[in-house]
Design a protein around this motif. Structure first.
Motif, PDB file in Angstrom:
ATOM      1  N   UNK A   1       1.255  -1.311  -0.056  1.00  0.00           N
ATOM      2  CA  UNK A   1       0.164  -0.123   0.524  1.00  0.00           C
ATOM      3  C   UNK A   1       0.635   1.310  -0.462  1.00  0.00           C
ATOM      4  N   UNK A   2       2.420   1.401  -0.146  1.00  0.00           N
ATOM      5  CA  UNK A   2       2.843   2.746  -0.322  1.00  0.00           C
ATOM      6  C   UNK A   2       2.823   3.896  -1.129  1.00  0.00           C
ATOM      7  N   UNK A   3       2.730   4.854  -1.062  1.00  0.00           N
ATOM      8  CA  UNK A   3       2.018   6.004  -1.489  1.00  0.00           C
ATOM      9  C   UNK A   3       3.812   6.629  -2.177  1.00  0.00           C
ATOM     10  N   UNK A   4       3.803   7.393  -2.814  1.00  0.00           N
ATOM     11  CA  UNK A   4       4.994   7.759  -3.060  1.00  0.00           C
ATOM     12  C   UNK A   4       4.792   8.937  -3.600  1.00  0.00           C
ATOM     13  N   UNK A   5       4.955  10.464  -2.885  1.00  0.00           N
ATOM     14  CA  UNK A   5       4.849  11.537  -3.535  1.00  0.00           C
ATOM     15  C   UNK A   5       5.971  12.125  -4.790  1.00  0.00           C
ATOM     16  N   UNK A   6       5.045  12.481  -5.346  1.00  0.00           N
ATOM     17  CA  UNK A   6       6.739  12.840  -6.920  1.00  0.00           C
ATOM     18  C   UNK A   6       7.694  13.421  -6.467  1.00  0.00           C
ATOM     19  N   UNK A   7       7.359  14.538  -6.247  1.00  0.00           N
ATOM     20  CA  UNK A   7       8.308  15.774  -5.792  1.00  0.00           C
ATOM     21  C   UNK A   7       9.629  15.703  -4.949  1.00  0.00           C
ATOM     22  N   UNK A   8       8.693  14.242  -3.988  1.00  0.00           N
ATOM     23  CA  UNK A   8       9.588  14.534  -2.481  1.00  0.00           C
ATOM     24  C   UNK A   8      10.754  13.135  -3.204  1.00  0.00           C
ATOM     25  N   UNK A   9       9.793  12.341  -4.098  1.00  0.00           N
ATOM     26  CA  UNK A   9      10.953  11.450  -4.962  1.00  0.00           C
ATOM     27  C   UNK A   9      11.550  11.321  -5.691  1.00  0.00           C
TER      28      UNK A   9
END
Length: 328
Positions: free
Chosen positions: A248-256
């Motif tokens: 269920x991991x969600x990744x923030x594009x800017x932080x990634x």
């Protein structure tokens, strides 16, 4: 197959379009690329195991046993209502009878197919390009993914390497039935295809920096990328592709993107101390990192720990959040 599609498209409506495909094996040097067979369907049809869809896939698989079942991961834009009405909607033929065609001959071939199609001839050979299979058809992208091609690389290590690259375990992973695990990461918001391609290139660069021997598949950088579908048979091994893990991991594009930038190969420094590309080969990376004021990146800190693949706490992953709600 249904579980894989539910993870990718479960947050959308049941009538959300989906493009499945039977894709050919990678050609050997000197061989031509084989043809793919497409199945335009919806998430609901897959989740409900539509008998007509399954029968069509099974029949096509019997005709092409060396092909693999896959899907275009990122969703396409809505198909224009006039698709198939213009010559540029049709594939280009570049060679005829072993001889290359000129640009004018290629355009004439497209125009001929367009005329035949719109005159009522509905044979497959003169059909327009499959909507959703080309880069320009893809809309905002939600998923990043990665694959390691190295033989004998344990799948537990592949998942640990993915966690080091992305800052968190994969949203879910697929055991392909072959040597690889496909690691998927869901972005917290869709991004334009150009931004997606930039992120995906950074992912590939980070893999190459952290573990060059992993042989990350550098071709996985097209928004219209096809990936192997869980539920399909791997032609080389005969094993079933299955869902391997889910978090269920969600990744923030800017932080990634910021996280991945720090993992890129260090730039080469010329004699005047100016940075230039390309990056130095791996043996020189540590020295270049020191000269750039960056600490050399080492992975993994412990082989035993990577094989154990203990869940990463959310506080250790500033680029991602993990949810247990099951919302994809």
């Amino acid at each position: 197959m249904a579980a894989h599609v539910a993870m990718l498209r479960g947050h959308q409506r049941p009538d959300a379009p989906l493009l499945l495909t039977l894709f050919p094996p990678r050609p050997q040097p000197g061989q031509s690329v084989g043809f793919s067979r497409y199945f335009r369907t919806t998430a609901g049809q897959v989740l409900e195991a539509d008998p007509e869809l399954l029968a069509g896939i099974e029949a096509a698989t019997r005709e092409a046993p060396s092909h693999s079942l896959g899907l275009v991961v990122n969703a396409a834009l809505p198909q224009p209502p006039d698709w198939g009405s213009q010559p540029d909607h049709f594939p280009i033929r570049r060679i005829r009878k072993g001889q290359p065609l000129t640009a004018a001959e290629q355009q004439a071939y497209q125009a001929e197919r367009c005329e035949l199609w719109n005159s009522g001839r509905r044979e497959g050979w003169c059909a327009p390009k499959q909507w959703g299979a080309s880069i320009e058809h893809i809309g905002p992208c939600r998923w990043l993914f990665a694959e390691c091609d190295r033989e004998g690389f344990p799948k537990s290590d592949q998942l640990a390497l993915a966690a080091a690259v992305f800052g968190a375990p994969p949203t879910f992973s697929i055991d392909t039935g072959g040597k690889s695990a496909h690691c998927y990461y869901r972005l917290s918001r869709p991004v334009p295809p150009a931004d997606w391609a930039r992120l995906q290139a950074l992912v590939i660069g980070a893999y190459g920096q952290l573990e060059p021997a992993a042989s990350v598949d550098g071709s996985l950088k097209k928004p219209n990328q096809v990936m192997r579908l869980a539920g399909g048979i791997h032609p080389r091994t005969g094993a079933l592709a299955t869902i391997h893990t889910a978090t269920g991991t969600l990744v923030d594009p800017a932080a990634l993107e910021q996280h991945l930038q720090a993992l890129q190969p260090p730039p080469h420094l010329n004699r005047r101390g100016h940075c230039c590309r390309p990056a130095l080969p791996p043996p020189c990376a540590a020295a270049a990192s020191r000269r750039c004021g960056r600490s050399p990146i080492t992975w993994p800190p412990s082989r035993a720990a990577s094989r154990a693949m203990a869940p990463m706490p959310a506080t250790a992953a500033p680029t991602a959040t993990e949810t247990s709600s099951g919302a994809w």
